[in-house]
Design an enzyme around this catalytic site. Structure first.
Site, PDB file in Angstrom:
ATOM      1  N   SER A 144       0.801  -1.143   0.197  1.00  0.00           N
ATOM      2  CA  SER A 144       0.097  -0.206   0.036  1.00  0.00           C
ATOM      3  C   SER A 144       0.818   1.343   0.006  1.00  0.00           C
ATOM      4  O   SER A 144       0.462   2.349  -0.613  1.00  0.00           O
ATOM      5  CB  SER A 144      -0.924   0.068   1.192  1.00  0.00           C
ATOM      6  N   TRP A 168       4.937 -10.414  -5.390  1.00  0.00           N
ATOM      7  CA  TRP A 168       3.467 -10.385  -5.715  1.00  0.00           C
ATOM      8  C   TRP A 168       3.366 -10.102  -7.132  1.00  0.00           C
ATOM      9  O   TRP A 168       2.414  -9.419  -7.612  1.00  0.00           O
ATOM     10  CB  TRP A 168       2.746  -9.506  -5.068  1.00  0.00           C
ATOM     11  N   ILE A 169       4.473 -10.578  -7.835  1.00  0.00           N
ATOM     12  CA  ILE A 169       4.499 -10.046  -9.287  1.00  0.00           C
ATOM     13  C   ILE A 169       3.620 -11.196 -10.068  1.00  0.00           C
ATOM     14  O   ILE A 169       4.241 -12.219 -10.399  1.00  0.00           O
ATOM     15  CB  ILE A 169       5.823  -9.758  -9.754  1.00  0.00           C
ATOM     16  N   ILE A 348     -26.668 -20.489  -1.308  1.00  0.00           N
ATOM     17  CA  ILE A 348     -27.916 -20.928  -2.020  1.00  0.00           C
ATOM     18  C   ILE A 348     -27.587 -22.434  -2.453  1.00  0.00           C
ATOM     19  O   ILE A 348     -28.222 -23.366  -2.514  1.00  0.00           O
ATOM     20  CB  ILE A 348     -28.386 -20.297  -3.213  1.00  0.00           C
ATOM     21  N   GLU A 374      -3.829  -4.133  -6.377  1.00  0.00           N
ATOM     22  CA  GLU A 374      -4.043  -2.774  -6.956  1.00  0.00           C
ATOM     23  C   GLU A 374      -4.645  -1.787  -6.006  1.00  0.00           C
ATOM     24  O   GLU A 374      -5.563  -0.952  -6.509  1.00  0.00           O
ATOM     25  CB  GLU A 374      -4.660  -3.144  -8.515  1.00  0.00           C
ATOM     26  N   GLY A 375      -4.301  -1.931  -4.729  1.00  0.00           N
ATOM     27  CA  GLY A 375      -4.816  -1.111  -3.947  1.00  0.00           C
ATOM     28  C   GLY A 375      -5.971  -1.828  -3.167  1.00  0.00           C
ATOM     29  O   GLY A 375      -6.996  -1.965  -3.372  1.00  0.00           O
TER      30      GLY A 375
HETATM   31  N1  COS Z   1      -2.372  10.094 -11.029  1.00  0.00           N
HETATM   32  C1  COS Z   1      -1.203  11.009 -11.313  1.00  0.00           C
HETATM   33  N2  COS Z   1      -0.726  11.629 -10.417  1.00  0.00           N
HETATM   34  C2  COS Z   1      -1.060  11.296  -9.079  1.00  0.00           C
HETATM   35  C3  COS Z   1      -2.248  10.158  -8.608  1.00  0.00           C
HETATM   36  C4  COS Z   1      -2.763   9.810  -9.979  1.00  0.00           C
HETATM   37  N3  COS Z   1      -3.900   9.028  -9.831  1.00  0.00           N
HETATM   38  N4  COS Z   1      -2.328   9.995  -7.454  1.00  0.00           N
HETATM   39  C5  COS Z   1      -1.346  10.777  -6.819  1.00  0.00           C
HETATM   40  N5  COS Z   1      -0.640  11.357  -7.995  1.00  0.00           N
HETATM   41  C6  COS Z   1       0.632  12.464  -7.726  1.00  0.00           C
HETATM   42  C7  COS Z   1       0.191  13.588  -6.957  1.00  0.00           C
HETATM   43  O1  COS Z   1      -0.428  14.553  -7.500  1.00  0.00           O
HETATM   44  C8  COS Z   1       1.278  13.934  -6.182  1.00  0.00           C
HETATM   45  O2  COS Z   1       2.006  14.797  -7.073  1.00  0.00           O
HETATM   46  P1  COS Z   1       2.531  16.071  -6.317  1.00  0.00           P
HETATM   47  O3  COS Z   1       3.733  15.815  -5.386  1.00  0.00           O
HETATM   48  O4  COS Z   1       3.348  16.658  -7.629  1.00  0.00           O
HETATM   49  O5  COS Z   1       1.427  17.020  -5.951  1.00  0.00           O
HETATM   50  C9  COS Z   1       2.185  12.588  -5.804  1.00  0.00           C
HETATM   51  O6  COS Z   1       1.565  11.795  -6.921  1.00  0.00           O
HETATM   52  C10 COS Z   1       1.804  12.176  -4.611  1.00  0.00           C
HETATM   53  O7  COS Z   1       0.184  12.013  -4.322  1.00  0.00           O
HETATM   54  P2  COS Z   1      -0.290  11.681  -2.950  1.00  0.00           P
HETATM   55  O8  COS Z   1       0.191  12.923  -1.809  1.00  0.00           O
HETATM   56  O9  COS Z   1      -1.672  11.842  -3.124  1.00  0.00           O
HETATM   57  O10 COS Z   1       0.231  10.358  -2.589  1.00  0.00           O
HETATM   58  P3  COS Z   1       0.040   9.512  -1.294  1.00  0.00           P
HETATM   59  O11 COS Z   1       1.382   9.156  -0.746  1.00  0.00           O
HETATM   60  O12 COS Z   1      -0.757  10.313  -0.366  1.00  0.00           O
HETATM   61  O13 COS Z   1      -0.878   8.336  -1.771  1.00  0.00           O
HETATM   62  C11 COS Z   1      -1.978   6.421  -1.454  1.00  0.00           C
HETATM   63  C12 COS Z   1      -1.204   7.401  -0.819  1.00  0.00           C
HETATM   64  C13 COS Z   1      -2.217   5.277  -0.350  1.00  0.00           C
HETATM   65  C14 COS Z   1      -3.196   6.687  -1.833  1.00  0.00           C
HETATM   66  C15 COS Z   1      -1.042   5.747  -2.756  1.00  0.00           C
HETATM   67  O14 COS Z   1       0.203   5.236  -2.267  1.00  0.00           O
HETATM   68  C16 COS Z   1      -1.681   4.352  -3.113  1.00  0.00           C
HETATM   69  O15 COS Z   1      -2.655   4.413  -3.954  1.00  0.00           O
HETATM   70  N6  COS Z   1      -1.631   3.183  -2.751  1.00  0.00           N
HETATM   71  C17 COS Z   1      -1.793   1.889  -3.268  1.00  0.00           C
HETATM   72  C18 COS Z   1      -0.811   1.267  -4.049  1.00  0.00           C
HETATM   73  C19 COS Z   1      -1.353   0.139  -4.596  1.00  0.00           C
HETATM   74  O16 COS Z   1      -2.073   0.123  -5.418  1.00  0.00           O
HETATM   75  N7  COS Z   1      -0.490  -1.098  -4.220  1.00  0.00           N
HETATM   76  C20 COS Z   1      -0.639  -2.172  -4.764  1.00  0.00           C
HETATM   77  C21 COS Z   1      -0.003  -2.496  -6.109  1.00  0.00           C
HETATM   78  S1  COS Z   1      -0.421  -4.134  -6.875  1.00  0.00           S
HETATM   79  S2  COS Z   1      -0.261  -3.582  -8.521  1.00  0.00           S
END
Ligand code: COS
Length: 395
Positions: A144, A168-169, A348, A374-375
């Site tokens: 995460s 986890w690839i 069921i 993927e989150g």
């Molecule tokens: N598209 C483009 N840019 C994005 C974005 C998106 N969807 N989301 C964030 N960004 C950018 C932000 O704009 C920010 O840029 P600036 O610093 O220039 O403003 C930067 O990335 C950081 O964004 P943010 O502060 O929102 O990031 P966080 O660290 O708060 O994000 C979460 C935290 C938990 C939301 C994020 O790390 C996440 O989604 N984690 C889950 C990852 C995941 O899915 N892992 C499983 C992988 S299995 S394939």
């Protein structure tokens, strides 16, 4: 017979309906031989997954995974096509959905951020099913919390040397190339990352292990040990890595919801069929109001999930820009509700629902990981809340 009335919704045009019909026809005709029940797991699984990619490519269905300039259906990533493909394939066979989805997920960073040379080198082969793609983001201590990753790429002459480990690839060991995320420079957390496309045969890259999970698919860990890649293999610029990863996930989270929707539709179909055939206390199960209540709730969850998924896909395809909120809502709702729908289908079926090899038993195992990868559902809630609060504060 699965409900296909949603194809009449205004989110789709004639090309989507034709694509859905061709996926449906292909699945019905090809899957019994390309992905027979007893070869979708165990020692045959890698071979079956590889064959699925080739056959999907030959049938032209992987065109949903690449842009038109390289053999695809749409100018950019075709999110509605990806969602339709995943939904329909998941309803037939989890491994077929996996093979299809990974071609998109593994190559999306090239579509979204690659230069002409990178796109020309990889995307046509992905779309023809001749090169298998993979997405290497997660690490043992960074799932995460993407910004906590420690795999490092150090500039060295005209390239970078990558050291670290990924886990986890999906498609580890099968892939011809990996989209790899690594830390470059000294910037902290999410700011210091970059994305690379790394060929599987690059010296210093090895598959360090396989991971067996409750719904088996090709999955493993990668080790990077002095793995030298050319500077030209970077997607975007140093520091862009987090944005690259999140932009890919903005597209693919909706498609995870679509796969969950496919599993849920199959569970609903199985449950309705069972309720119509099974007799208890002198009546068919379908005549009991408690069973009807379950069926109503299942059908409602399926339709509501479909609306959120195709809203997110349409928004990305037609309006463009970021769809972070819409994609997170689609993934969260569709995966959580599919878990409930499938659980009700097992109920069921009664005792038969937990017998190994029954369709609903397989769906029960198949759905679980989608609420994590993927989150996680918890991350989706954080993302949605952040967007809502941003809106309220006028950001
Ligand atoms: N598209 C483009 N840019 C994005 C974005 C998106 N969807 N989301 C964030 N960004 C950018 C932000 O704009 C920010 O840029 P600036 O610093 O220039 O403003 C930067 O990335 C950081 O964004 P943010 O502060 O929102 O990031 P966080 O660290 O708060 O994000 C979460 C935290 C938990 C939301 C994020 O790390 C996440 O989604 N984690 C889950 C990852 C995941 O899915 N892992 C499983 C992988 S299995 S394939």
């Amino acid at each position: 017979m699965a409900d296909s009335s949603f194809l009449g919704w205004p989110f789709f045009d004639a090309t989507h309906r034709a694509f859905a019909a061709s996926v449906e026809d292909w699945a019905a005709a090809a899957l019994p031989t390309v992905c027979p029940e007893d070869e979708a797991h165990g020692e045959h699984m890698d071979h079956t997954a590889r064959r699925l990619v080739g056959e999907l490519g030959r049938a032209g269905l992987l065109a949903a995974c690449v842009p038109a300039a390289h053999g695809g259906r749409a100018a950019g990533l075709d999110v509605r096509g990806l969602c339709l493909g995943r939904e329909i394939l998941a309803r037939h066979a989890g491994l077929a959905d996996f093979a299809f989805a990974m071609q998109g997920l593994g190559s999306a960073a090239i579509t979204l951020f690659g230069d002409d040379r990178q796109q020309a080198r990889y995307l046509p082969r992905v779309g023809r099913g001749e090169a298998i793609a993979a997405f290497a983001l997660s690490e043992a201590e960074a799932g995460s919390d993407v910004g906590a990753m420690t795999t490092r790429a150090v500039a060295d002459g005209d390239g970078y040397v990558i050291d670290g480990a990924k886990t986890w690839i999906s498609n580890a060991g099968l892939a011809d190339f990996y989209t790899v995320f690594a830390r470059v420079g000294e910037a902290p957390g999410a700011k210091g990352l970059a994305a690379f496309v790394v060929d599987a045969d690059t010296p210093g890259l090895t598959v360090s292990g396989r991971i067996d999970v409750i719904a088996p698919h090709p999955l493993g860990s990668l080790a990077f040990d002095g793995c030298r890649v050319p500077a030209a293999s970077m997607l975007g610029r140093p520091g862009d890595g987090f944005k690259v990863a999140m932009s890919v996930l903005d597209v693919f989270r909706s498609t995870v919801g679509a796969a969950a929707l496919g599993f849920a539709r199959r569970a609903l179909d199985e449950a309705v069929d069972r309720a119509e055939r099974r007799r208890a206390f002198g009546s068919r199960l379908a005549e009991f109001q408690l069973i009807q209540a379950k069926i109503a709730e299942m059908a409602l969850a399926v339709d509501a999930a479909a609306l959120l998924i195709y809203r997110a896909a349409w928004t990305k395809d037609v309006l463009g820009g970021r769809v972070t909120r819409e994609a997170s809502m689609a993934k969260l709702f569709a995966t959580e509700q599919a878990q409930v729908v499938i659980d009700q289908a097992v109920q069921i079926f009664g005792g038969l629902g937990v017998v190994s090899g029954m369709a609903v038993e397989k769906l029960y195992r198949e759905i679980r990981a989608l609420r994590i990868y993927e989150g996680t559902s918890e991350v989706q809630k954080l993302v949605i809340a952040a967007k809502v609060l941003d809106g309220y504060r006028g950001n």
